[in-house]
Design a protein around this motif. Structure first.
Motif, PDB file in Angstrom:
ATOM      1  N   THR A 126      44.970  44.118  48.966  1.00  0.00           N
ATOM      2  CA  THR A 126      43.971  43.048  48.927  1.00  0.00           C
ATOM      3  C   THR A 126      43.008  43.243  47.769  1.00  0.00           C
ATOM      4  N   VAL A 127      42.509  44.466  47.615  1.00  0.00           N
ATOM      5  CA  VAL A 127      41.584  44.760  46.516  1.00  0.00           C
ATOM      6  C   VAL A 127      42.269  44.513  45.169  1.00  0.00           C
ATOM      7  N   TYR A 128      43.504  44.980  45.046  1.00  0.00           N
ATOM      8  CA  TYR A 128      44.216  44.812  43.774  1.00  0.00           C
ATOM      9  C   TYR A 128      44.509  43.343  43.491  1.00  0.00           C
ATOM     10  N   PHE A 129      44.884  42.612  44.525  1.00  0.00           N
ATOM     11  CA  PHE A 129      45.176  41.178  44.351  1.00  0.00           C
ATOM     12  C   PHE A 129      43.928  40.420  43.929  1.00  0.00           C
ATOM     13  N   LEU A 130      42.799  40.706  44.573  1.00  0.00           N
ATOM     14  CA  LEU A 130      41.559  40.023  44.208  1.00  0.00           C
ATOM     15  C   LEU A 130      41.162  40.354  42.775  1.00  0.00           C
ATOM     16  N   GLY A 131      41.288  41.619  42.390  1.00  0.00           N
ATOM     17  CA  GLY A 131      40.952  42.004  41.027  1.00  0.00           C
ATOM     18  C   GLY A 131      41.862  41.347  40.009  1.00  0.00           C
ATOM     19  N   GLY A 132      43.165  41.343  40.286  1.00  0.00           N
ATOM     20  CA  GLY A 132      44.107  40.717  39.367  1.00  0.00           C
ATOM     21  C   GLY A 132      43.890  39.224  39.253  1.00  0.00           C
ATOM     22  N   SER A 133      43.604  38.571  40.378  1.00  0.00           N
ATOM     23  CA  SER A 133      43.359  37.127  40.361  1.00  0.00           C
ATOM     24  C   SER A 133      42.097  36.791  39.573  1.00  0.00           C
ATOM     25  N   LEU A 134      41.043  37.598  39.783  1.00  0.00           N
ATOM     26  CA  LEU A 134      39.789  37.362  39.072  1.00  0.00           C
ATOM     27  C   LEU A 134      39.981  37.536  37.564  1.00  0.00           C
ATOM     28  N   ALA A 135      40.643  38.628  37.178  1.00  0.00           N
ATOM     29  CA  ALA A 135      40.884  38.872  35.755  1.00  0.00           C
ATOM     30  C   ALA A 135      41.752  37.773  35.159  1.00  0.00           C
ATOM     31  N   PHE A 136      42.797  37.373  35.872  1.00  0.00           N
ATOM     32  CA  PHE A 136      43.690  36.329  35.351  1.00  0.00           C
ATOM     33  C   PHE A 136      42.958  35.007  35.182  1.00  0.00           C
ATOM     34  N   TRP A 137      42.080  34.662  36.120  1.00  0.00           N
ATOM     35  CA  TRP A 137      41.367  33.392  36.034  1.00  0.00           C
ATOM     36  C   TRP A 137      40.502  33.339  34.773  1.00  0.00           C
ATOM     37  N   PHE A 138      39.765  34.420  34.507  1.00  0.00           N
ATOM     38  CA  PHE A 138      38.889  34.403  33.337  1.00  0.00           C
ATOM     39  C   PHE A 138      39.684  34.523  32.044  1.00  0.00           C
ATOM     40  N   VAL A 139      40.833  35.185  32.080  1.00  0.00           N
ATOM     41  CA  VAL A 139      41.717  35.173  30.909  1.00  0.00           C
ATOM     42  C   VAL A 139      42.212  33.753  30.660  1.00  0.00           C
TER      43      VAL A 139
END
Length: 203
Positions: A126-139
């Motif tokens: 869950t933590v990794y998914f949220l981090g990856g999603s957040l980073a991908f959105w701003f990218v």
């Protein structure tokens, strides 16, 4: 309209710090290499050469490398592109969450991964998914914003000439239509429009 040589040549880097470009390319290469090595560790004898003698150790090492490689590749995009501070902070926050997720994975795997009362598989993913999603959105927003800023079809260039000095300002077609309507409206607002345009040039 600029030629292909101008569009993809060295002039496209004017005003850009080449060190940032090189740093972004290196970071992207490291991220991709980490993911590739992680795959090779669990599919070839490379894991044994790196000291992972058992399948569990190989899977743990591969998970850490791949887990760090993905956010590194995402972060490299905002290092290269002229992103806003908000976009950089967003990608950094997402990357840090991914690192936390990788740390949880290294701690939990395999003893606390699945099939135990202290399983950490769900909170880790869950933590990794949220981090990856957040980073991908701003990218994604950084890339989209960069494409819009460099798309000549969506803007109108106006030349402002006053006292022998010429200034150029870029407007969206919607903004151009609004200013045009105001100037044509005989409301005495032409000078105000010119002031607003000059302020945009000075920004």
């Amino acid at each position: 309209m600029e030629s292909l040589g101008d569009a993809y040549g060295g002039s496209r880097w004017n005003g850009r710090d080449p060190r940032r470009v090189y740093a972004g390319v290196v970071l992207f290469a490291i991220g991709v290499l980490a993911v590739v090595v992680g795959i090779l560790i669990v599919t070839t004898p490379l894991g044994t050469l790196l000291g992972a003698d058992s399948a569990t150790e190989a899977q743990s090492l591969a998970g850490v490398l791949a887990g760090l490689g993905v956010p590194a590749s995402l972060a490299s995009v905002v290092v290269v592109l002229p992103a806003t501070r908000r976009e950089r902070v967003g990608v950094l926050a997402g990357t840090l969450l991914c690192v936390v997720g990788v740390g949880l994975f290294a701690y939990a795997y395999p003893a606390r991964w699945t099939g135990t009362a202290q399983s950490l598989a769900f909170p880790t993913t869950t933590v990794y998914f949220l981090g990856g999603s957040l980073a991908f959105w701003f990218v994604f927003t950084a890339v989209a914003g960069y494409r819009i800023r460099n798309n000549p079809h969506g803007t109108v260039r106006l030349e402002l000439r006053r006292e022998g000095e010429t200034k150029t300002v870029e407007l969206s077609r919607e903004e151009y239509a609004e200013y045009k309507q105001v100037v044509r409206g005989d409301g005495g607002e032409t000078e105000q429009v010119i002031r607003e345009l000059e302020e945009r040039v000075d920004e």
